[in-house]
Design a protein around this motif. Sequence first.
Motif, PDB file in Angstrom:
ATOM      1  N   ARG A  68       0.821  -1.207   0.000  1.00  0.00           N
ATOM      2  CA  ARG A  68       0.000   0.000   0.000  1.00  0.00           C
ATOM      3  C   ARG A  68       0.859   1.263   0.000  1.00  0.00           C
ATOM      4  O   ARG A  68       0.570   2.235  -0.696  1.00  0.00           O
ATOM      5  N   GLU A  69       1.924   1.276   0.792  1.00  0.00           N
ATOM      6  CA  GLU A  69       2.770   2.469   0.884  1.00  0.00           C
ATOM      7  C   GLU A  69       3.434   2.779  -0.458  1.00  0.00           C
ATOM      8  O   GLU A  69       3.499   3.934  -0.868  1.00  0.00           O
ATOM      9  N   ALA A  70       3.917   1.737  -1.127  1.00  0.00           N
ATOM     10  CA  ALA A  70       4.545   1.931  -2.445  1.00  0.00           C
ATOM     11  C   ALA A  70       3.520   2.454  -3.452  1.00  0.00           C
ATOM     12  O   ALA A  70       3.829   3.342  -4.258  1.00  0.00           O
ATOM     13  N   ALA A  71       2.309   1.917  -3.405  1.00  0.00           N
ATOM     14  CA  ALA A  71       1.257   2.389  -4.318  1.00  0.00           C
ATOM     15  C   ALA A  71       0.923   3.848  -4.032  1.00  0.00           C
ATOM     16  O   ALA A  71       0.800   4.665  -4.954  1.00  0.00           O
ATOM     17  N   LEU A  72       0.808   4.194  -2.757  1.00  0.00           N
ATOM     18  CA  LEU A  72       0.497   5.570  -2.380  1.00  0.00           C
ATOM     19  C   LEU A  72       1.618   6.518  -2.823  1.00  0.00           C
ATOM     20  O   LEU A  72       1.359   7.605  -3.345  1.00  0.00           O
ATOM     21  N   ASN A  73       2.861   6.098  -2.652  1.00  0.00           N
ATOM     22  CA  ASN A  73       3.989   6.919  -3.102  1.00  0.00           C
ATOM     23  C   ASN A  73       3.968   7.136  -4.609  1.00  0.00           C
ATOM     24  O   ASN A  73       4.243   8.231  -5.094  1.00  0.00           O
ATOM     25  N   ALA A  74       3.622   6.088  -5.367  1.00  0.00           N
ATOM     26  CA  ALA A  74       3.535   6.216  -6.827  1.00  0.00           C
ATOM     27  C   ALA A  74       2.444   7.222  -7.207  1.00  0.00           C
ATOM     28  O   ALA A  74       2.630   8.043  -8.112  1.00  0.00           O
ATOM     29  N   LEU A  75       1.318   7.169  -6.508  1.00  0.00           N
ATOM     30  CA  LEU A  75       0.230   8.114  -6.769  1.00  0.00           C
ATOM     31  C   LEU A  75       0.657   9.540  -6.430  1.00  0.00           C
ATOM     32  O   LEU A  75       0.380  10.477  -7.185  1.00  0.00           O
ATOM     33  N   ARG A  76       1.361   9.707  -5.316  1.00  0.00           N
ATOM     34  CA  ARG A  76       1.838  11.048  -4.923  1.00  0.00           C
ATOM     35  C   ARG A  76       2.834  11.594  -5.944  1.00  0.00           C
ATOM     36  O   ARG A  76       2.796  12.779  -6.281  1.00  0.00           O
ATOM     37  N   GLU A  77       3.735  10.741  -6.395  1.00  0.00           N
ATOM     38  CA  GLU A  77       4.737  11.169  -7.383  1.00  0.00           C
ATOM     39  C   GLU A  77       4.058  11.607  -8.678  1.00  0.00           C
ATOM     40  O   GLU A  77       4.422  12.614  -9.270  1.00  0.00           O
ATOM     41  N   ARG A  78       3.073  10.830  -9.115  1.00  0.00           N
ATOM     42  CA  ARG A  78       2.353  11.172 -10.345  1.00  0.00           C
ATOM     43  C   ARG A  78       1.635  12.506 -10.183  1.00  0.00           C
ATOM     44  O   ARG A  78       1.607  13.332 -11.089  1.00  0.00           O
ATOM     45  N   GLU A  79       1.078  12.728  -9.012  1.00  0.00           N
ATOM     46  CA  GLU A  79       0.339  13.968  -8.748  1.00  0.00           C
ATOM     47  C   GLU A  79       1.271  15.177  -8.785  1.00  0.00           C
ATOM     48  O   GLU A  79       0.868  16.269  -9.176  1.00  0.00           O
ATOM     49  N   LYS A  80       2.538  14.983  -8.408  1.00  0.00           N
ATOM     50  CA  LYS A  80       3.510  16.078  -8.444  1.00  0.00           C
ATOM     51  C   LYS A  80       3.830  16.489  -9.881  1.00  0.00           C
ATOM     52  O   LYS A  80       4.137  17.644 -10.148  1.00  0.00           O
ATOM     53  N   GLU A  81       3.767  15.527 -10.816  1.00  0.00           N
ATOM     54  CA  GLU A  81       4.075  15.825 -12.227  1.00  0.00           C
ATOM     55  C   GLU A  81       3.042  16.758 -12.833  1.00  0.00           C
ATOM     56  O   GLU A  81       3.382  17.703 -13.528  1.00  0.00           O
ATOM     57  N   ALA A  82       1.772  16.472 -12.602  1.00  0.00           N
ATOM     58  CA  ALA A  82       0.683  17.304 -13.118  1.00  0.00           C
ATOM     59  C   ALA A  82      -0.586  16.903 -12.394  1.00  0.00           C
ATOM     60  O   ALA A  82      -0.750  15.753 -12.000  1.00  0.00           O
ATOM     61  N   THR A  83      -1.490  17.862 -12.243  1.00  0.00           N
ATOM     62  CA  THR A  83      -2.724  17.570 -11.543  1.00  0.00           C
ATOM     63  C   THR A  83      -3.531  16.491 -12.261  1.00  0.00           C
ATOM     64  O   THR A  83      -3.487  16.381 -13.487  1.00  0.00           O
ATOM     65  N   THR A  84      -4.253  15.696 -11.484  1.00  0.00           N
ATOM     66  CA  THR A  84      -5.141  14.696 -12.059  1.00  0.00           C
ATOM     67  C   THR A  84      -6.596  15.167 -11.978  1.00  0.00           C
ATOM     68  O   THR A  84      -7.506  14.406 -12.236  1.00  0.00           O
ATOM     69  N   GLY A  85      -6.769  16.443 -11.622  1.00  0.00           N
ATOM     70  CA  GLY A  85      -8.089  17.064 -11.702  1.00  0.00           C
ATOM     71  C   GLY A  85      -8.277  17.506 -13.140  1.00  0.00           C
ATOM     72  O   GLY A  85      -7.693  18.480 -13.588  1.00  0.00           O
ATOM     73  N   VAL A  86      -9.069  16.747 -13.898  1.00  0.00           N
ATOM     74  CA  VAL A  86      -9.149  16.963 -15.347  1.00  0.00           C
ATOM     75  C   VAL A  86     -10.202  17.990 -15.743  1.00  0.00           C
ATOM     76  O   VAL A  86     -10.316  18.338 -16.910  1.00  0.00           O
ATOM     77  N   GLY A  87     -10.966  18.486 -14.760  1.00  0.00           N
ATOM     78  CA  GLY A  87     -12.021  19.450 -15.068  1.00  0.00           C
ATOM     79  C   GLY A  87     -13.372  18.754 -15.172  1.00  0.00           C
ATOM     80  O   GLY A  87     -13.474  17.539 -15.039  1.00  0.00           O
TER      81      GLY A  87
END
Length: 154
Positions: free
Chosen positions: A44-63
């Motif tokens: 779970r921690e590794a998955a959460l870290n991957a999600l956090r890293e992706r979120e840092k690249e660009a927002t996942t709020g698509v509108g």
Amino acid sequence: MLEDDIDRLFPQAHISLTEPPAEKEAAVEFLLDLIADNGRVTDREAALNALREREKEATTGVGMGIGIPHAKTSAVEEPSVAFARSDAGIDFDAMDDKPAHLLFMILVPAEGGEEHLQILSALSRALMHEDVRETLLAAEDPETVQNTVREAVN
């Protein structure tokens, strides 16, 4: 591909119609737990870290009231999609500055690059349709959510 195996990719166990936490990070963890609680996450921690890293690249709020946090990670062994809905709306840093009401999470194995893009693009295309968004917002059970997504991506 998404259309072929919606039941495997997006089982009803991954669908919550309970109000998720109001804060983005907590909502992401809420979605992650829907997948983890179904035995699909090995770390779970590794998955959460991957999600956090992706979120840092660009927002996942698509509108249009949609948030799609997603990541490729070795912490999952098969592609998985989860869904939650927020009546209150969650600030997902969307480009249109509107809160997210429909939340989808996509997790795919680290080597699943092509599949990740196929799932993301099929879901994004489906959610462009106002009738799909309205049906998801009004859905009263996980089966309706699953069937709406199944029909929309076909």
